[in-house]
Motif scaffolding. Structure first.
Motif: not given
Length: 559
Positions: A319-331, A352-366
């Motif tokens: 729903x963002x007017x200017x930004x979109x993320x695609x499969x293979x992108x990372x958040x 995000x994961x269901x859209x094929x986007x890689x998700x990294x949180x503090x539980x995964x990395x520092x």
């Protein structure tokens, strides 16, 4: 309260009206010989117990009634839970405000939103300087936090010296601003400190909170392993140290930083006006993001807690007017999960994961360090300040109790568990809670402030959990129901699952009405009450619910 006010004319007292017994919404008061100084005036964010409400502020009524004796508000730093309520509550105080240059920039924006930019006297105090207000002499001491110019306050009075820590950590490499000035802290503590009012947020965390520079090194490695696709990083807009870290790492990897979210623009502009972030390449507006190759962009987004209106949630929903993320992108979520936000945030991660986007949180990395002191840093601070009395604040009840136990284990003579509304006498004599005064929370809603536990929000909660019923009962001049009552349900039950419900509701209303005495049938209020109770009885039995019920009686004359 007259006797209490009289007793406060002599001595030194501490009173929290927000931030003790909770994390957030800090409002602390010191009284010396009958005159008050307020330290911080912040907000908290609402949860599902306050439907439709985003922001909560402390109830300032008790001190507002004594504003003739309120000398000033001093704001330690620019986080929302310390400065966010100043503009909303200042009309009740009408006193000068003192704070650092960066915090003054943030406060100016908030005052302008409330139309108070020309009304409030804001005095800019240089970090590390000193000032006097009434019987209070205050030394500002630099302590590291996740935002520039966090100032601890060493408050000297005729009755002794008190350190008000604010939010802090001992980061030797803070990225933005100076390291904690422990030399000055040692110097101003040498003449003896009566009490330390101190941050309790991370009292359960062993060791130290960690350095921002270490996060920068870790993010450098992570970004180096993502050579293609867009990278989006979300964090708190107020975490200027993290913004500096992310921008620096992006520059090393030849990625342009795009700011996504209004609060990020406001914070970075205020930081630059105060001399921070100016050695970085210019940030790019989100409207121009589409012109940059995907592997040359880093999106810095608001919404690190999954807020529905935050940039990251809107991007995830498409729903963002200017930004979109695609499969293979990372958040990358470069922040901690605030307790209470888990369900919302994990839903965003999954979206995000269901859209094929890689998700990294503090539980995964520092990717995150806290801005608050862990037990090792608390231990070091007690060793420097050596207070006679420990008064933990900025924590829930369990944090405050654990902090008291830590302080006693370090040799502090007295550690006091305090909560909002407690008036604590610090001197003369032994420290003692001498009174409780009214405290509470106010919800910021359309048109102003309303009590969080008041009838208005209680009704809204009932609507959310029980739904509403409205109905019309037509009676003639003799008190007889002439037609089937009209019943409308809103959010009570799914009527498709109860095909006989309308029939039962109408039958119950008519049956109970017919049991009324003749004179009661001629009383509209009694007819209304009887129909109301009949409807409520059906839903208690059917679904265990008590919907808000409004029944209207229309009486007419027959020709």
């Amino acid at each position: 309260m007259g006797n209490l006010d009289a007793s406060l004319k002599n001595g030194l007292y501490f009173l929290p009206l927000g931030g003790s017994g909770e994390i957030g919404m800090n409002l602390n008061l010191y009284c010396c010989n009958g005159k008050w100084v307020m330290i911080d005036c912040g907000i908290s964010f609402a949860d599902d117990r306050a439907p439709g409400i985003d922001v909560i502020v402390p109830d300032p009524t008790w001190i507002a009634e004594r504003r003739a004796d309120l000398l000033a508000i001093i704001v330690t730093h620019a986080h929302e839970d310390h400065v966010g309520a100043v503009a909303r509550l200042w009309p009740q105080f009408q006193c000068p405000v003192y704070t650092s240059p960066f915090t003054a920039e943030i406060l100016a924006l908030k005052l302008a939103e409330e139309g108070l930019e020309n009304d409030v006297e804001v005095n800019v105090v240089a970090p590390g300087s000193s000032m006097a207000i009434g019987d209070f002499h205050i030394d500002f001491v630099d302590l590291t936090h996740s935002i520039p110019e966090m100032q601890a306050l060493m408050i000297t009075t005729p009755y002794g010296r008190v350190l008000h820590s604010g939010d802090w950590k001992l980061d030797p490499d803070p990225v933005v601003g100076p390291a904690s000035n422990l030399v000055k802290m040692q110097r101003v503590s040498e003449q003896g400190v009566l009490a330390m009012i101190c941050d309790s947020t991370n009292v359960f965390k062993a060791g130290v909170s960690g350095s921002e520079l270490d996060v920068q090194d870790s993010l450098d490695v992570i970004l180096g392993g993502i050579p293609t696709g867009r990278i989006a990083v979300t964090t708190f807009a107020s975490n200027i140290a993290r913004l500096m870290t992310i921008a620096s790492v992006a520059e090393r990897h030849d990625r342009h930083v795009v700011l996504v979210g209004r609060s990020l623009h406001r914070m970075t502009e205020a930081a630059k006006r105060s001399g921070y972030l100016n050695d970085l390449p210019p940030f790019i507006d989100e409207k121009d993001a589409s012109h940059i190759p995907r592997d040359k962009i880093l999106l810095l987004c608001t919404g690190s807690q999954g807020e529905a209106r935050g940039a990251m949630a809107r991007i995830a929903r498409g729903e963002h007017a200017h930004i979109a993320l695609d499969p293979g992108d990372t958040v990358i979520f470069s922040s901690k999960v605030i307790p209470g936000n888990e369900k919302t945030l994990y839903a965003l991660h999954n979206q995000l994961t269901e859209k094929g986007i890689e998700v990294i949180t503090e539980a995964d990395e520092f990717v995150h360090v806290s801005g608050h002191p862990a037990r090792g840093e608390l231990t070091d601070m007690y060793g420097i300040v050596k207070p006679k009395i420990a008064i933990p604040v900025h924590g829930e009840a369990r944090h405050i109790r654990a902090h008291c136990e830590l302080a006693r284990s370090l040799g502090v003579e007295q550690a006091i568990e305090i909560t909002n509304g407690n008036i604590l006498r610090l001197a003369p004599g032994d420290a003692e809670i001498i009174a409780d005064v009214p405290s509470g929370r106010l919800a910021v809603d359309a048109g102003g402030l309303t009590p969080l536990d008041g009838e208005f929000l209680s009704t809204r909660r009932r609507l959310v959990f029980n739904g509403a019923v409205s109905g019309v009962v037509l009676v003639n001049e003799k008190g007889h129901i002439t037609e089937d009552p009209i019943i409308r349900l809103r959010g009570v039950v799914d009527e498709n699952l109860f095909p006989e419900l309308q029939k039962e509701l109408k039958a119950q209303i008519i049956e109970r009405h017919n049991q009324l005495k003749k004179q009661e049938k001629l009383d509209d209020e009694k007819v209304e009450e009887t129909a109301h109770n009949a409807v409520r009885r059906v839903f208690r039995r059917l679904a265990g619910r008590r919907p808000i019920t409004d029944i209207y009686v229309i009486r007419f004359e027959e020709e």
